[in-house]
Scaffold this active site. Structure first.
Site, mmCIF file in Angstrom:
data_model
loop_
_atom_site.group_PDB
_atom_site.id
_atom_site.type_symbol
_atom_site.label_atom_id
_atom_site.label_comp_id
_atom_site.label_asym_id
_atom_site.label_seq_id
_atom_site.Cartn_x
_atom_site.Cartn_y
_atom_site.Cartn_z
ATOM 1 N N THR A 182 0.826 -0.913 0.003
ATOM 2 C CA THR A 182 0.092 0.145 0.140
ATOM 3 C C THR A 182 1.358 1.373 0.047
ATOM 4 O O THR A 182 2.284 1.476 0.654
ATOM 5 C CB THR A 182 -1.099 -0.150 1.791
ATOM 6 O OG1 THR A 182 -0.085 -0.045 2.839
ATOM 7 C CG2 THR A 182 -1.636 -1.303 1.404
ATOM 8 N N GLU A 328 -6.046 -3.540 -0.470
ATOM 9 C CA GLU A 328 -5.940 -5.087 -0.052
ATOM 10 C C GLU A 328 -7.414 -5.592 -0.469
ATOM 11 O O GLU A 328 -7.066 -6.776 0.280
ATOM 12 C CB GLU A 328 -6.224 -4.382 1.103
ATOM 13 C CG GLU A 328 -5.299 -3.967 2.309
ATOM 14 C CD GLU A 328 -5.340 -2.292 1.923
ATOM 15 O OE1 GLU A 328 -5.932 -1.489 0.961
ATOM 16 O OE2 GLU A 328 -4.856 -2.208 3.394
ATOM 17 N N LYS A 438 -14.462 18.030 9.760
ATOM 18 C CA LYS A 438 -15.130 18.102 11.694
ATOM 19 C C LYS A 438 -16.094 19.869 11.963
ATOM 20 O O LYS A 438 -14.503 19.744 12.205
ATOM 21 C CB LYS A 438 -15.020 17.623 12.861
ATOM 22 C CG LYS A 438 -15.536 17.507 13.788
ATOM 23 C CD LYS A 438 -15.837 16.078 14.783
ATOM 24 C CE LYS A 438 -16.976 15.850 15.487
ATOM 25 N NZ LYS A 438 -16.388 14.710 16.204
ATOM 26 N N TRP A 443 -20.092 16.931 10.190
ATOM 27 C CA TRP A 443 -19.447 16.292 8.942
ATOM 28 C C TRP A 443 -19.611 16.342 8.580
ATOM 29 O O TRP A 443 -20.768 17.047 7.937
ATOM 30 C CB TRP A 443 -19.020 14.780 9.610
ATOM 31 C CG TRP A 443 -18.743 13.755 10.497
ATOM 32 C CD1 TRP A 443 -19.296 13.133 11.292
ATOM 33 C CD2 TRP A 443 -17.422 13.312 10.852
ATOM 34 N NE1 TRP A 443 -18.598 12.671 12.364
ATOM 35 C CE2 TRP A 443 -17.611 13.112 12.090
ATOM 36 C CE3 TRP A 443 -16.505 14.222 10.592
ATOM 37 C CZ2 TRP A 443 -15.849 12.193 12.925
ATOM 38 C CZ3 TRP A 443 -14.824 14.145 10.857
ATOM 39 C CH2 TRP A 443 -15.371 12.941 12.048
#
Ligand code: ADP
Length: 542
Positions: A182, A328, A438, A443
């Site tokens: 990754t 993944e 935030k 959010w």
């Protein structure tokens, strides 16, 4: 009752390679070389050379499970490595050529790579870290035709060490076929080791008509680098079905790509949105310049695909298929295709659905987990972390016993993406956990703001990041790249007003900053970490 099937027949790459060699020998494989000449050969050549590579590796002492790294652009020799290394029992370890030499040093050392195949044009990169890694032999692909420098072996000479009597070693479907790290935006890069079984099953799912829908009649061009999550499986699926493959080599700018699309009449391509944002601008500026294959499909993923991009590509007769995935998840996790009964829906609603990340692939289960630790309802509103499981989802990282916090106790992978799922089962990624903004305890989704900004005719690219704020904790700042012809013709206030038509006032970025370029990651996504760094000292007006 036991079945009467050959259940022990292993799912490996061997039958895919064998079948490609036997059935599709005449089909072409085309690669754009560094000097822009086209290298052409066929599946018959590919088959012979991939097996020669496997045999040469055996003769060089490759043992089962030994890692063979590649530092290569997308081209015929990389395809040979994709098959030749795994069918020899080796592990194909694709190295990201855009990483810093320090990261490459870490990755090569961590994976314990034994051999390396490298493009001649990438030797300068290898030389930056070669003294820090222990690679036993280095084979250089002579893409430019120039002599191979002293101290290195020529890949073509290496292939000639094969005598043509290669026997496949016994392979188990659980053996590792390849690995990929990754990009490690947080912490050290982590390795994912793909089994033959995972890649074979993934190829079936990715190839389905409801996903990439590749057939032998297609001409497939992976723009996504072969070091980025297996080029999303395109080379495996294409070889499985005998599709003509076209590789862009190092030429990834939109113009070179469109030229190649036209020349080879490409019908299928895959890549991150930034590539297509550039291509779309060229198409708009030069109507009719490229005679592209009718029905060209683009699988676009790796980052949110703006609805505006899907709409504008439709106007050019190019269909975008939006997909979501991760290193993944081998990587395909979900694809957004309309269900039959949605085809009669109003246009706007259809576009909204195509811009979602879509339905989980067969065998990929998806759920969202809310902050309170409960599974979120599929109501299209409840946000939570997207978690997945399935036969091509990683169950751990390679040789990294400490990194277990990405899996739940009941065995699901935590993607780090914040999503909602609607009653039709379509996943919609609202943000990466670390990119959510935030503000005053609520959010704000940076993705929603970006997608809307990119629907404004003047905007080429937009990335929205959270900047600390004394009163609201964080507030959104939008970095916007204007299309050339709109320079000096649009104000931040106009863009704020444009956003105001869709979003509540408190969502609107307080700052819209015009920049020349949004920084990109090593695989071409907006690099928000860098943007946040760039604007970390931003002063808000009181
Ligand atoms: P990196 O961390 O380098 O981006 P990956 O290529 O594995 O590594 O990226 C996986 C991540 O990319 C996902 O977790 C998700 O945040 C993002 N992503 C992939 N596809 C999409 C998509 N279609 N829409 C939104 N985000 C996406």
């Amino acid at each position: 009752m036991r079945s009467t099937m050959m259940d022990h027949y292993p799912l490996t790459l061997v039958p895919i390679l064998e079948r490609a060699g036997k059935l599709f020998g005449k089909v072409e494989i085309v690669s754009n070389l560094p000097d822009k000449t086209l290298h052409r050969h066929t599946y018959a050549d590919f088959y012979r050379r991939a097996r020669a590579l496997a045999e040469a590796l055996h003769r060089a002492g490759l043992k089962k499970g030994d890692r063979v790294a590649t530092l290569m652009w997308n081209h015929y020799a990389h395809l040979e490595a994709y098959f030749g290394i795994p069918v020899a029992g080796g592990v194909l370890h694709t190295l990201n050529l855009r990483l810093h030499p320090d990261d490459l040093t870490y990755i090569v050392t961590h994976a314990d790579d034994r051999f390396l195949i490298v493009d001649d044009v990438l030797l300068p990169l290898y030389e930056k870290f070669k003294d820090r890694v222990k690679i036993e032999r280095v084979f250089v692909v002579p893409l430019t035709g120039k002599p191979i420098p002293e101290g290195y072996e020529n890949y073509e000479d290496f292939l000639k060490t094969a005598m043509g009597d290669f026997q496949y070693p016994a392979l188990d479907e659980h053996d590792t076929l390849g690995m990929c790290y990754t990009s490690g935006t947080t912490g050290k890069p982590k390795g994912v080791a793909y089994s033959h079984r995972a890649v074979v099953l993934h190829s079936f799912a990715a190839g389905l008509a409801g996903a990439m829908g590749l057939t032998q009649h297609d001409v497939a061009l992976p723009v996504v680098p072969m070091f980025h999550a297996n080029a999303w499986g395109v080379p495996f699926v294409a070889t499985m079905v005998g599709t003509k493959q076209v590789f862009p080599g190092p030429h990834l700018d939109p113009q070179s790509l469109l030229d190649l699309f036209e020349k080879e009449q490409v019908t299928f391509a895959a890549g991150v949105p930034t590539i297509w944002l550039g291509a779309q601008q060229l198409l708009e500026k030069n109507p009719g310049r490229w005679k592209l294959a009718p029905g060209l499909r683009l699988t676009v993923g790796g980052a949110p695909t703006p609805e505006a991009l899907i709409r504008s590509m439709d106007r050019h007769g190019i269909e975008i298929i939006h997909a979501w995935g991760m290193t993944e998840t081998t990587p395909l996790g979900s694809v957004s295709r309309l269900k039959s009964y949605m085809l009669d829906w109003p246009e706007d609603k259809k576009y909204a659905y195509r811009a979602k990340q879509g339905l989980p692939s067969p065998f990929v289960e998806a759920r969202i987990m809310t902050d309170s630790g409960e599974e979120g309802a599929w109501d299209g509103q409840t946000m939570g972390e997207l978690q997945v499981r399935g036969p091509w989802v990683a169950a751990s990282y390679y040789n990294n016993p400490d990194a277990t916090d990405r899996w739940t106790e009941d065995g699901w992978f935590k993607t780090g993406d914040v999503a909602c799922i609607d009653p039709e089962g379509y996943i919609e990624i609202r943000d990466r956990t670390k990119d959510l903004i935030k503000s005053g305890g609520e959010w704000i989704s940076s993705v929603d703001l970006e997608n809307t900004l990119m629907a404004h005719p003047a905007v080429a690219e937009a990335a929205v990041v959270a900047i600390p704020h004394p009163k609201w904790q964080e507030r959104p700042l939008a970095a916007v790249v204007l299309k050339e012809e709109y320079h000096g013709k649009v104000t931040p206030e106009e863009l704020q007003e444009f956003l105001g038509r869709k979003f509540a006032k408190w969502w609107i970025p307080d700052a819209i900053v015009f920049v020349d370029e949004v920084p990109k990651t090593s695989v071409g996504k907006f690099q928000k970490t860098k943007l946040r760094e760039q604007f970390k000292d931003w002063k808000w007006n009181e």
